[in-house]
Design an enzyme around this catalytic site. Structure first.
Site, PDB file in Angstrom:
ATOM      1  N   ILE A  61       0.801  -1.230   0.000  1.00 42.49           N
ATOM      2  CA  ILE A  61       0.000   0.000   0.000  1.00 42.49           C
ATOM      3  C   ILE A  61       0.830   1.275   0.000  1.00 42.49           C
ATOM      4  O   ILE A  61       0.272   2.364  -0.111  1.00 42.49           O
ATOM      5  CB  ILE A  61      -0.977   0.050   1.191  1.00 42.49           C
ATOM      6  CG1 ILE A  61      -0.219   0.090   2.520  1.00 42.49           C
ATOM      7  CG2 ILE A  61      -1.979  -1.086   1.117  1.00 42.49           C
ATOM      8  CD1 ILE A  61      -1.074   0.544   3.679  1.00 42.49           C
ATOM      9  N   TYR A  62       2.143   1.179   0.112  1.00 43.18           N
ATOM     10  CA  TYR A  62       2.941   2.397   0.129  1.00 43.18           C
ATOM     11  C   TYR A  62       2.823   3.111  -1.218  1.00 43.18           C
ATOM     12  O   TYR A  62       3.181   2.568  -2.256  1.00 43.18           O
ATOM     13  CB  TYR A  62       4.404   2.094   0.420  1.00 43.18           C
ATOM     14  CG  TYR A  62       4.705   1.620   1.820  1.00 43.18           C
ATOM     15  CD1 TYR A  62       3.773   1.741   2.847  1.00 43.18           C
ATOM     16  CD2 TYR A  62       5.932   1.046   2.127  1.00 43.18           C
ATOM     17  CE1 TYR A  62       4.063   1.306   4.130  1.00 43.18           C
ATOM     18  CE2 TYR A  62       6.226   0.609   3.411  1.00 43.18           C
ATOM     19  CZ  TYR A  62       5.289   0.741   4.406  1.00 43.18           C
ATOM     20  OH  TYR A  62       5.569   0.299   5.681  1.00 43.18           O
ATOM     21  N   SER A  63       2.327   4.326  -1.165  1.00 45.43           N
ATOM     22  CA  SER A  63       2.182   5.164  -2.358  1.00 45.43           C
ATOM     23  C   SER A  63       1.452   4.435  -3.473  1.00 45.43           C
ATOM     24  O   SER A  63       1.856   4.457  -4.632  1.00 45.43           O
ATOM     25  CB  SER A  63       3.556   5.633  -2.853  1.00 45.43           C
ATOM     26  OG  SER A  63       4.222   6.336  -1.839  1.00 45.43           O
ATOM     27  N   GLY A  65       1.264   1.415  -4.258  1.00 50.63           N
ATOM     28  CA  GLY A  65       2.020   0.360  -4.924  1.00 50.63           C
ATOM     29  C   GLY A  65       3.256   0.844  -5.643  1.00 50.63           C
ATOM     30  O   GLY A  65       4.094   0.036  -6.070  1.00 50.63           O
TER      31      GLY A  65
END
Length: 339
Positions: A61-63, A65
């Site tokens: 989920i960081y940025s 993907g």
């Protein structure tokens, strides 16, 4: 660089892990204006590798993907796959639809495939559950993780931020059924948040689980004198939720850290990271880097040996806090779409 085994496994990691949440597309996800795009991130991967760091951590989920995409692309450019340790995580909602998040079998099987696609790799070395899922039986989760390992898509599994009883329950479910057990715990641990010392760290020591703390510098608060701010500190909504703007115990801890750092002639960040190495359960703090000095200060921490008196002075101002980090809701689904 110093190296260690992660828990009781045979996996060798550097004593520092580069956290890749700082790298991504600012138009996607929810992490703020302090993110670096691919070109801006490239020097930090090079600097980390040249410093001997072989351990890199990201999450689906960081940025939206894009952290995984940047991490995978730059590591493929700069490193041999067999010489690096790549970790990612799953749990957070990636699209506003049923089954697109959580720790169900369906979600985990989709999440690992999506992560591998974005990373451009056929496996990760450490696949971690990002939080505890109250809506899925832990047996379903642990069997799915076991099958992911047996399919060759992950070499090992780990967990992040939960209560100690939950972690113990998950490990026992795996042990009782002959499934793969967690080798690591990625939890919040730093001089401003030490609640993990009560139960989680002793549990990890007993079970031979390696600890890889996130936010070891308290989202930057342990890198500068009290009251100084940065773009990230002003825009980081998660950091504001984790650490109060006015906390006298935190203020006293930071003042002590600043005083000791000046006396030693080292950066506050180096001293704050060195404190982690006084905890035998800690394998590798996860550091963020958006400036050259961030990695330099982290590497310098490896050569600092704190005395018992210094540790006592750093820990003395601490006051118990309400547990945070493990039960925080993930962002709203319409804020984290990967599409």
């Amino acid at each position: 660089m110093q190296f260690t085994r992660l828990g009781r496994s045979g996996l060798t990691i550097s004593r520092l892990c580069l956290g890749c949440m700082s790298y991504g597309d600012t138009s996607k996800g929810w992490h703020g204006d302090w993110l670096l795009d691919e070109d801006a991130a490239r020097p930090f991967f090079r600097q980390a590798l040249e410093a001997g760091i072989n351990f890199f951590d990201t999450a689906n989920i960081y940025s939206g993907g894009t952290s995984e995409e940047i991490t995978g692309k730059l590591l493929r450019e700069m490193a041999r796959r067999d010489e690096i340790v790549v970790a990612t995580k799953a749990f957070g909602v990636w699209r506003n639809a049923p089954n697109c998040g959580g720790l169900s079998r369906k979600a985990l099987m989709q999440a690992i495939d999506d992560s591998l696609t974005r990373l451009g790799m056929d496996h990760v070395d450490l696949f971690q559950i990002h939080r505890w899922d109250d809506h899925t039986p832990i047996e379903e989760t642990m069997e799915a993780l076991h099958d992911i390992v047996k399919a060759g898509k992950a070499r090992h599994i780990g967990a992040s931020s939960m209560y100690a009883w939950q972690f113990a329950k998950a490990q026992e479910a795996a042990r009782a059924n002959g499934w793969t057990q967690f080798i690591s715990m990625q939890n919040q641990l730093n001089l401003l948040y030490r609640e993990e010392e009560r139960e989680m760290l002793p549990l990890c020591a007993d079970q031979g689980v390696g600890v890889i703390p996130w936010s070891p510098l308290a989202r930057g608060r342990l890198t500068r004198p009290w009251g100084e701010s940065t773009i990230r500190s002003e825009t980081d909504v998660v950091g504001k939720a984790l650490y109060k703007a006015e906390d006298e115990a935190d203020r006293a801890t930071i003042a002590t850290l600043e005083q000791l750092a000046k006396a030693r002639g080292v950066a506050m960040a180096s001293l704050a990271l060195a404190w982690h190495f006084t905890k035998p359960q800690v394998a590798a703090p996860i550091i963020g880097a958006t400036k050259v000095q961030h990695i330099e200060a982290a590497v310098a921490a490896l050569d600092i040996v704190l005395s018992a008196d210094e540790v006592a002075a750093l820990e003395a101002p601490y006051r118990p806090k309400w547990p945070t980090g493990m039960g925080m809701p993930m962002p709203a689904m319409d804020q984290v779409s990967l599409l």
